[in-house]
Design an enzyme around this catalytic site. Structure first.
Site, PDB file in Angstrom:
ATOM      1  CG  ASN A  89      51.037  73.359  56.601  1.00 41.95           C
ATOM      2  OD1 ASN A  89      51.124  74.497  57.136  1.00 41.95           O
ATOM      3  ND2 ASN A  89      52.366  73.051  55.793  1.00 41.95           N
ATOM      4  CG  HIS A 119      24.040  65.414  53.081  1.00 41.29           C
ATOM      5  ND1 HIS A 119      23.785  65.260  54.406  1.00 41.29           N
ATOM      6  CD2 HIS A 119      24.967  65.999  53.474  1.00 41.29           C
ATOM      7  CE1 HIS A 119      24.529  66.069  55.106  1.00 41.29           C
ATOM      8  NE2 HIS A 119      26.018  66.925  54.861  1.00 41.29           N
ATOM      9  CB  ALA A 162      49.873  68.035  46.558  1.00 41.79           C
ATOM     10  NE  ARG A 182      40.925  55.348  39.901  1.00 43.31           N
ATOM     11  CZ  ARG A 182      39.935  54.905  40.137  1.00 43.31           C
ATOM     12  NH1 ARG A 182      39.416  53.542  40.528  1.00 43.31           N
ATOM     13  NH2 ARG A 182      38.927  55.461  39.029  1.00 43.31           N
TER      14      ARG A 182
END
Length: 200
Positions: A89, A119, A162, A182
């Site tokens: 999407n 990093h 989401a 989780r």
């Protein structure tokens, strides 16, 4: 060094630091990715044209069953592998130097970020790019706004809710949610009614 060798370098988990031939080539590839995604995102394109542009970006054939709703962003592009019947999407960001592998039937929601570069923690190591792949299994659904971090594999048929931030591997057939993500429950244990009404 050519692009294939750079991809092999990343896939071996080797770092890239500024001032090296690897870093110079990475910048060239990034500029090419910006050019292609700018073309992709600047105007309407037919599904066939979108697949052609994605093929240019990835350097690989894109299956006719693939669907993408632009805009789409990538800062490398050449280390993305996409299976069949994949839907991506709008407004997704793929940082793919470390490798992004998307299995058949995957659904990727709005504004999903797949990140494959970390990093160094020390200030003098902060500009060093450390790659690790993201692997999305078959029939995975990643909800809008989720972030998947370097080195994470998501097992087939799993669901990422989401807004989740996925920092560790997800088992097949599981739902994960939250920051960090989780385990919530197994899809196999849900009743038909729950599968129709469950909100993630």
């Amino acid at each position: 060094m050519d692009t294939a060798q750079l991809i092999q370098h990343f896939n071996q988990g080797k770092s890239v630091t500024p001032g090296t031939p690897e870093h110079d080539l990475l910048l060239q590839c990034s500029n090419e990715a910006m050019r292609i995604t700018a073309e992709l995102n600047a105007a309407y394109h037919s599904p066939e044209q979108i697949r052609e542009l994605m093929s240019q970006l990835t350097g690989k054939p894109i299956d006719a069953t693939f669907t993408l709703f632009p805009p789409f962003y990538s800062d490398f592009g050449k280390n993305i592998t996409i299976g069949k019947n994949v839907f991506i999407n709008a407004c997704c960001c793929f940082q793919d130097q470390g490798g992004i592998h998307i299995g058949d039937g995957a659904l990727i929601g709005h504004r999903v970020v797949l990140a494959t570069i970390n990093h160094g923690f020390l200030p003098e190591e902060r500009s060093c790019c450390r790659p690790a792949p993201v692997v999305i299994g078959r029939n995975v659904w990643i909800g809008s706004g989720a972030v998947v971090l370097p080195g994470v594999s998501i097992g087939e048929n799993a669901i990422v809710a989401a807004g989740a931030v996925v920092t560790r591997d997800v088992d097949p057939g599981c739902i994960v949610a939250g920051i960090p993500a989780r385990f919530v429950r197994s899809i196999a244990g849900m009743s038909p009614q729950e599968k129709q009404s469950y909100i993630i």
